[in-house]
Design a protein around this motif. Structure first.
Motif, PDB file in Angstrom:
ATOM      1  N   LYS A 225       0.835  -1.210   0.000  1.00 11.61           N
ATOM      2  CA  LYS A 225       0.000   0.000   0.000  1.00 11.61           C
ATOM      3  C   LYS A 225       0.870   1.259   0.000  1.00 11.61           C
ATOM      4  O   LYS A 225       0.563   2.244  -0.686  1.00 11.61           O
ATOM      5  N   LEU A 226       1.947   1.211   0.754  1.00 11.82           N
ATOM      6  CA  LEU A 226       2.852   2.352   0.800  1.00 11.82           C
ATOM      7  C   LEU A 226       3.586   2.521  -0.533  1.00 11.82           C
ATOM      8  O   LEU A 226       3.747   3.636  -1.043  1.00 11.82           O
ATOM      9  N   LEU A 227       4.001   1.382  -1.103  1.00 15.61           N
ATOM     10  CA  LEU A 227       4.705   1.428  -2.384  1.00 15.61           C
ATOM     11  C   LEU A 227       3.818   1.950  -3.504  1.00 15.61           C
ATOM     12  O   LEU A 227       4.310   2.552  -4.464  1.00 15.61           O
ATOM     13  N   ASP A 228       2.523   1.725  -3.383  1.00 15.16           N
ATOM     14  CA  ASP A 228       1.599   2.208  -4.400  1.00 15.16           C
ATOM     15  C   ASP A 228       1.664   3.731  -4.503  1.00 15.16           C
ATOM     16  O   ASP A 228       1.636   4.302  -5.603  1.00 15.16           O
ATOM     17  N   VAL A 229       1.768   4.381  -3.364  1.00 11.91           N
ATOM     18  CA  VAL A 229       1.881   5.850  -3.345  1.00 11.91           C
ATOM     19  C   VAL A 229       3.179   6.290  -4.014  1.00 11.91           C
ATOM     20  O   VAL A 229       3.203   7.212  -4.846  1.00 11.91           O
ATOM     21  N   PHE A 230       4.283   5.624  -3.665  1.00  9.60           N
ATOM     22  CA  PHE A 230       5.570   5.965  -4.264  1.00  9.60           C
ATOM     23  C   PHE A 230       5.579   5.665  -5.763  1.00  9.60           C
ATOM     24  O   PHE A 230       6.206   6.381  -6.542  1.00  9.60           O
ATOM     25  N   ASN A 231       4.913   4.603  -6.151  1.00 12.00           N
ATOM     26  CA  ASN A 231       4.869   4.233  -7.563  1.00 12.00           C
ATOM     27  C   ASN A 231       4.163   5.305  -8.391  1.00 12.00           C
ATOM     28  O   ASN A 231       4.623   5.685  -9.473  1.00 12.00           O
TER      29      ASN A 231
END
Length: 523
Positions: free
Chosen positions: A388-394
């Motif tokens: 979920k956190l990586l989705d924001v960074f992506n």
């Protein structure tokens, strides 16, 4: 030895003879007359000519020069009756490559078109010598003349030099140019290249990006060597007094490099704000450092998922079993992917897809006792939180790495949202997104000085990843084919290919950075 055996041996010897290579044999066939005499028959007018024991074909060649049927065929096939299309490529074709109906076939023009094709799509020079390619070209026009890999290589270099002169002329009218630079290595050889990409906004307020240099940097690769290579490139293009900013990754090594370059350029022109805007740190690399720090906390779990994907992909039987479980659970037709270790966004893809199949992995283990890589329940929870956190960074990485729109002003959107929250002003989700370039295009006459400043600022790229996406080698590595070429040829292909794709409106499709695992459907 029996007579039948003798005839058989003669047939074998006849078949083993060297294949005829003369182009004249494309127009004649062997026939047996009623008298038993073997002759050569013209495929066009059907006249017969004697077989000469010495194998001479001069009389056949003379006939082709006089054959009225063949002449008529050539005349008709030299007319390229192509129907116009509405594709982007056709719309962009101009000058010597423009193909009009009823124009005679021009082999020089054909060679140029082939060289454009090879450079735009990164084909090997040897493709022009393949039999299938020659057959295809002959089908289009029988007058097509075969060319060698050496010829097409020379054509590509010539086109590169021609397009370079055009770009030089364009840059003369550019007041300021922003740069991104990075280092690349070859795949099989320890050769390092420096890529330098220029970003500027043209007179029509369109953001432009061109690769200016792709040069070999010989060892030892010191900071002074990089500075010298960059300055040599700037001098070659005549833009050493037009540099506004340089974007690089955040390595300490680059800090010293940019400091020396700033001092060098300041001797040629006064830098804006005394160079305070000169060095731009790559936001994509900053995000990458943050992400890698987070991934390091679940590295063991990631390794389990990575090995799980490898295990399932090991055999067709395992893939089929995994697919069977998916269908039993009526899950979607997603594909497992194996990440690239140096690309966190591919690791994000691998994790996000694996999460959707976590129940499948559990049931797959019941059917494959040797499968021992499955994460525990609490580990899946950690993966879900990280994903979920990586989705924001992506999403953020994709936005800041854009090369077709300004990125220097992206923070303004966040400022607007922040201001709306303290003032309790509702968001207007129905209005069209604001385009800074379009606004300045309409108002540049009203704000002449500010518009020039805006053009300089909006051209600054806040990420160097955009320049990396120009190449399809994957990562920052030159593939084995291009690594085998002379560095000057590599530069001609990479820079020229970039310019031609822009000329013809073609987007380069980067190679997939992770390997998809195709799950077979059960019949």
């Amino acid at each position: 030895m029996g007579e039948e055996n003798v005839e058989h041996i003669k047939d074998v010897i006849q078949k083993a003879k060297r294949k005829k290579t003369s182009s004249v044999w494309e127009h004649f066939k062997e026939v047996n007359l009623k008298s038993g005499t073997k002759t050569w028959e013209c495929l066009h007018c059907h006249k017969n000519y004697a077989m000469i024991s010495s194998g001479s074909t001069s009389h056949l060649i003379r006939h082709l020069g006089d054959c009225l049927v063949y002449k008529k065929l050539i005349a008709s096939q030299k007319k390229l009756n192509l129907q116009p299309t509405k594709s982007m490529v056709d719309a962009k074709l101009s000058g010597p490559l423009l193909v009009n109906p009823n124009v005679q076939y021009d082999h020089a023009r054909q060679r140029e078109a082939i060289a454009h094709w090879i450079m735009m799509h990164e084909h090997l020079f040897s493709i022009v010598e393949e039999e299938g390619f020659i057959f295809m070209m002959k089908c289009c026009n029988i007058s097509y003349e075969k060319i060698s890999r050496k010829t097409v290589k020379n054509d590509c270099v010539t086109i590169y030099e021609t397009e370079k002169k055009k770009l030089k002329s364009t840059l003369r009218d550019v007041s300021k140019i922003c740069l991104t630079t990075d280092l690349w290595k070859s795949q099989n050889q320890k050769i390092e290249y420096m890529v330098l990409t220029g970003h500027f906004i043209d007179a029509d307020w369109i953001l432009q990006k061109r690769i200016l240099s792709f040069v070999h940097v010989p060892p030892p690769r010191r900071g002074v060597d990089i500075v010298d290579a960059i300055f040599k490139c700037l001098k070659n293009w005549g833009i050493e007094s037009k540099v506004f900013s340089v974007s690089m990754d955040n390595a300490t090594y680059n800090d010293r490099c940019l400091k020396d370059l700033k001092v060098l350029l300041s001797r040629h022109v006064k830098l804006v704000l005394d160079g305070k805007l000169f060095h731009v740190r790559c936001c994509a690399h900053i995000l990458n450092l943050l992400v890698q720090d987070g991934l390091g906390r679940i590295v063991t779990i990631i390794e389990k998922i990575r090995e799980s994907v490898k295990f399932i992909n090991y055999s067709e039987a395992r893939l089929r079993t995994f697919s069977q479980v998916i269908q039993q659970l009526k899950l979607g037709g997603k594909k497992l992917v194996l990440d690239c270790l140096t690309r966190w966004n591919s690791t994000y893809d691998m994790l996000s897809i694996a999460i959707q199949f976590k129940e499948v992995f559990l049931r797959f283990q019941d059917r494959e006792p040797s499968y021992t890589y499955i994460p525990e329940a609490d580990e899946w929870e950690k993966v879900e939180k990280v994903a979920k956190l990586l989705d924001v960074f992506n999403v953020a990485s994709n936005i800041i790495s854009g090369s077709e729109y300004p990125t220097a002003n992206l923070y303004l959107v966040e400022v607007e949202e922040y201001l709306n929250e303290p003032t309790h002003k509702p968001k207007d989700n129905g209005h069209m997104p604001f385009c800074a370039l379009e606004w300045w295009k309409l108002n540049s006459g009203k704000y002449r000085v500010l518009s020039r400043m805006a053009a300089d600022i909006l051209a600054i790229p806040i990420s160097i990843v955009a320049s990396e996406s120009t190449f399809s080698a994957g990562g920052r590595v030159i593939d084995s084919y291009r690594a085998s070429l002379h560095p000057n040829t590599v530069e001609a292909l990479i820079c020229g290919g970039d310019w031609l794709r822009i000329l013809h409106g073609i987007r380069n499709k980067p190679k997939v950075e992770h390997v998809p695992i195709v799950i077979p459907l059960l019949l």
